[in-house]
Design an enzyme around this catalytic site. Structure first.
Site, mmCIF file in Angstrom:
data_model
loop_
_atom_site.group_PDB
_atom_site.id
_atom_site.type_symbol
_atom_site.label_atom_id
_atom_site.label_comp_id
_atom_site.label_asym_id
_atom_site.label_seq_id
_atom_site.Cartn_x
_atom_site.Cartn_y
_atom_site.Cartn_z
ATOM 1 N N HIS A 28 -22.223 -48.547 -32.927
ATOM 2 C CA HIS A 28 -22.372 -49.940 -33.346
ATOM 3 C C HIS A 28 -22.356 -50.758 -32.052
ATOM 4 O O HIS A 28 -21.694 -50.379 -31.080
ATOM 5 C CB HIS A 28 -21.175 -50.454 -34.152
ATOM 6 C CG HIS A 28 -20.854 -49.718 -35.407
ATOM 7 N ND1 HIS A 28 -20.050 -48.624 -35.437
ATOM 8 C CD2 HIS A 28 -21.173 -49.983 -36.695
ATOM 9 C CE1 HIS A 28 -19.904 -48.218 -36.689
ATOM 10 N NE2 HIS A 28 -20.574 -49.020 -37.477
ATOM 11 N N ASP A 64 -18.963 -51.246 -30.583
ATOM 12 C CA ASP A 64 -18.286 -50.068 -30.029
ATOM 13 C C ASP A 64 -18.571 -49.971 -28.545
ATOM 14 O O ASP A 64 -17.730 -49.552 -27.751
ATOM 15 C CB ASP A 64 -18.805 -48.757 -30.642
ATOM 16 C CG ASP A 64 -18.682 -48.715 -32.144
ATOM 17 O OD1 ASP A 64 -17.761 -49.353 -32.668
ATOM 18 O OD2 ASP A 64 -19.518 -48.042 -32.767
ATOM 19 N N GLU A 86 -26.954 -46.381 -45.674
ATOM 20 C CA GLU A 86 -25.845 -45.443 -45.888
ATOM 21 C C GLU A 86 -25.069 -45.863 -47.127
ATOM 22 O O GLU A 86 -24.325 -46.845 -47.103
ATOM 23 C CB GLU A 86 -24.948 -45.466 -44.645
ATOM 24 C CG GLU A 86 -23.837 -44.459 -44.691
ATOM 25 C CD GLU A 86 -23.019 -44.456 -43.413
ATOM 26 O OE1 GLU A 86 -23.590 -44.599 -42.312
ATOM 27 O OE2 GLU A 86 -21.791 -44.334 -43.519
ATOM 28 N N GLU A 95 -23.156 -39.762 -46.460
ATOM 29 C CA GLU A 95 -21.842 -39.422 -45.884
ATOM 30 C C GLU A 95 -21.002 -38.684 -46.918
ATOM 31 O O GLU A 95 -20.873 -39.130 -48.066
ATOM 32 C CB GLU A 95 -21.142 -40.698 -45.419
ATOM 33 C CG GLU A 95 -19.768 -40.421 -44.823
ATOM 34 C CD GLU A 95 -19.279 -41.563 -43.960
ATOM 35 O OE1 GLU A 95 -20.091 -42.201 -43.268
ATOM 36 O OE2 GLU A 95 -18.055 -41.801 -43.976
ATOM 37 N N HIS A 138 -18.209 -40.640 -48.628
ATOM 38 C CA HIS A 138 -18.727 -41.714 -49.483
ATOM 39 C C HIS A 138 -19.204 -41.136 -50.817
ATOM 40 O O HIS A 138 -19.050 -41.751 -51.869
ATOM 41 C CB HIS A 138 -19.895 -42.440 -48.816
ATOM 42 C CG HIS A 138 -19.511 -43.147 -47.549
ATOM 43 N ND1 HIS A 138 -20.389 -43.924 -46.838
ATOM 44 C CD2 HIS A 138 -18.353 -43.202 -46.861
ATOM 45 C CE1 HIS A 138 -19.791 -44.422 -45.771
ATOM 46 N NE2 HIS A 138 -18.549 -43.976 -45.757
ATOM 47 N N ASP A 166 -23.828 -38.332 -42.331
ATOM 48 C CA ASP A 166 -22.587 -38.613 -41.635
ATOM 49 C C ASP A 166 -21.594 -37.567 -42.108
ATOM 50 O O ASP A 166 -21.187 -37.543 -43.277
ATOM 51 C CB ASP A 166 -22.075 -40.025 -41.965
ATOM 52 C CG ASP A 166 -22.593 -41.061 -40.985
ATOM 53 O OD1 ASP A 166 -23.474 -40.717 -40.163
ATOM 54 O OD2 ASP A 166 -22.123 -42.214 -41.020
ATOM 55 N N ASP A 191 -11.560 -43.465 -47.756
ATOM 56 C CA ASP A 191 -12.461 -42.860 -46.782
ATOM 57 C C ASP A 191 -11.634 -42.357 -45.601
ATOM 58 O O ASP A 191 -11.500 -43.047 -44.595
ATOM 59 C CB ASP A 191 -13.447 -43.981 -46.348
ATOM 60 C CG ASP A 191 -14.718 -43.468 -45.713
ATOM 61 O OD1 ASP A 191 -14.959 -42.259 -45.769
ATOM 62 O OD2 ASP A 191 -15.467 -44.299 -45.171
ATOM 63 N N ASP A 201 -19.143 -38.696 -38.354
ATOM 64 C CA ASP A 201 -18.460 -39.964 -38.648
ATOM 65 C C ASP A 201 -17.044 -39.588 -39.091
ATOM 66 O O ASP A 201 -16.677 -39.721 -40.255
ATOM 67 C CB ASP A 201 -19.222 -40.718 -39.739
ATOM 68 C CG ASP A 201 -18.789 -42.170 -39.815
ATOM 69 O OD1 ASP A 201 -17.840 -42.541 -39.104
ATOM 70 O OD2 ASP A 201 -19.395 -42.926 -40.585
HETATM 71 C C1 XLS Z 1 -17.918 -46.575 -42.927
HETATM 72 C C2 XLS Z 1 -19.214 -46.088 -42.494
HETATM 73 C C3 XLS Z 1 -19.610 -46.494 -41.078
HETATM 74 C C4 XLS Z 1 -21.076 -46.311 -40.867
HETATM 75 C C5 XLS Z 1 -21.638 -47.034 -39.707
HETATM 76 O O1 XLS Z 1 -17.353 -46.147 -43.918
HETATM 77 O O2 XLS Z 1 -19.249 -44.714 -42.647
HETATM 78 O O3 XLS Z 1 -18.862 -45.785 -40.158
HETATM 79 O O4 XLS Z 1 -21.411 -44.961 -40.732
HETATM 80 O O5 XLS Z 1 -21.523 -48.400 -39.846
HETATM 81 NI NI NI Z 2 -20.732 -43.464 -41.942
HETATM 82 NI NI NI Z 3 -17.474 -43.889 -43.964
#
Ligand code: XLS
Ligand code: NI
Ligand code: NI
Length: 443
Positions: free
Chosen positions: A108, A111, A239, A275, A278, A303, A314, A346
């Site tokens: 990001h 970051d 995502e 992900e 998620h 991810d 999460d 991630d």
């Molecule tokens: C948060 C997300 C984040 C994304 C990027 O839960 O996984 O890390 O991958 O913004």
């Molecule tokens: Ni993510």
């Molecule tokens: Ni996440």
């Protein structure tokens, strides 16, 4: 990949290049399964898996939680000047990425370098760091899998970014995405991600959901148009995540996102970044979300992480479940691999994992688990009756009246007449346990 020597500036002292030593090795700082040049299914492991290091969890996340202060005190965080500090962090990041032999990384904007409230100053900082990253990428041969903008941490985004009820906030989201796209394009980023951090609502009582979703779609079109105009050839990823930090997020799960992309005419440029944690928060398995995306031709990237069986949030732990990942690799391989993306970790080490080596153990474990899953899935597809069993299950649609049904040649009265003619069907086993055992046999 060049071997980096960082001299005085070495941040992970005492840890060298992580070698591949094979399954017999007892060295915790070696790969046992991930052999980047090993060919599986006609491609090297490196080409298929396309591993990426996540800048935020690895070099920014400091172990703090809602109950406690940071536990990870980083040597690269010492300097007072934001850009100098960011350069140290980037030196540490590239040292780690190189020692781990990770071909990609993801970030990001915030970051890479801390942002303040001044748009112009933020743009300047990111530009300086983009130039710095460009040199490092070239020297080391590491590539950017995707860039993104953090539109959820700053307090101005507490009611959302592109779905914020205040247009003034939306303009700041636009400024941030523009700068993050500029950086991604300058660094030859292969993709760009939108994770809708607070794009959703906390209460429907104060929310016009329809209007907010239309704003989100308009915003995505603007970002896409800007990037294309400036030469970006990669894919945009959405995502999905059902909740956290918002009570309800608009990108709830793969099926919801696909329907949104279709409704707002974004299918040609966008794919999905799935992900693991998620998926489970949405009440699905990881495999389910992958399959939904693959069936729509929209499986872009993943991810990688895992949740916790007891906790409903999460937790972003490093993946270590071979069974789950083998089933996931089956879907990914049958889909023909990732649509431009790869495997981004991630995932974060735990609050009480405070040795510099812990970040290495975490990535080694994740990469080895995926490599092992890839080998197993490839064997299952090549040498077992896994595909045949599923195919045979639908054999009644391959010819005769079943085929006519698929072709749209029958009507409801025809079905009724056929039921009368054929009588009661015989029961046929779904063979679930057989298939579960089959997967385990190849692990
Ligand atoms: C948060 C997300 C984040 C994304 C990027 O839960 O996984 O890390 O991958 O913004
Ligand atoms: Ni993510
Ligand atoms: Ni996440």
């Amino acid at each position: 990949m060049a071997n980096i020597t960082t001299g005085d500036k070495e941040f992970f002292k005492g840890i060298g290049q992580i070698p591949y030593e094979g399954p017999e090795s007892n060295n915790p700082l070696a790969f046992r399964w991930y052999d980047e040049n090993r060919i599986i299914g006609g491609k090297t492991m490196k080409e298929t898996l396309r591993f990426a290091c996540a800048y935020w969890h690895s070099f920014v996340g400091n172990g703090s939680d809602p109950f406690g202060e940071p536990t990870h005190i980083f040597a690269w965080d010492a300097k007072a000047d934001a850009v100098e500090r960011a350069k140290d962090k980037m030196d540490a990041a590239f040292e780690f990425i190189t020692k781990m032999n990770l071909p990609y990384y993801c970030f990001h904007d915030v970051d890479v370098v801390d942002y303040g409230n001044d748009v112009l100053e933020n743009e300047r900082r990111l530009q300086v760091m983009t130039a710095y990253a460009k040199e490092k990428q070239q020297a080391i041969g590491v590539k950017l899998l995707w860039g993104t903008a953090n539109l959820f941490s700053h307090r101005r985004y507490m009611n959302g970014a592109s779905t914020n009820p205040d247009f003034h906030v939306l303009t700041h989201a636009g400024a941030q995405v523009k700068a993050a796209l500029d950086a991604t394009i300058a660094l030859n980023g292969e993709n760009y991600v939108f994770w809708g951090g607070r794009e959703g609502y906390m209460s429907l009582l104060n929310t016009n959901m329809k209007r907010e979703q239309e704003h989100l779609a308009r915003f995505l079109h603007m970002a896409k148009d800007y990037a294309r105009k400036n030469g970006f050839k990669g894919t945009f990823f959405i995502e999905p995540k059902p909740c956290e930090p918002s009570k309800h997020q608009y990108d709830y799960d793969a099926a919801t996102v696909i329907s949104f992309l279709r409704q707002f005419d974004l299918m040609a440029d966008f794919k999905l970044n799935i992900e693991v944690n998620h998926a489970t928060l949405a009440g699905h398995t990881f495999q389910h979300e992958l399959q939904v995306s693959a069936d729509a031709g929209l499986l872009g990237s993943i991810d990688a992480n895992r949740g916790d069986y007891q906790n409903g949030w999460d937790t972003d732990q490093f993946p270590n479940n071979i069974n789950e990942l083998t089933e996931a690799m089956l879907v990914i391989l049958e889909a023909g691999g990732f649509g431009g993306g790869g495997i981004n970790f991630d995932a974060k080490i735990r609050r009480n994992s405070t040795d510099p080596a812990d970040l290495f153990y975490a990535h080694i474990g994740g990469m080895d688990t995926f490599a092992r899953a890839l080998i197993a899935a490839d064997q299952i597809l090549k040498h077992s009756d896994y595909k045949k069993i599923r195919q045979d299950r639908y054999a009644s649609f391959d010819s005769g009246k079943g085929k006519d049904f698929e072709k749209g040649k029958l009507n409801l009265e025809d079905l009724r007449d056929l039921a009368v003619e054929m009588g009661e069907p015989e029961v046929k086993s779904g063979k679930q346990e057989y298939l579960e055992n089959l997967v385990n046999r190849y692990i």
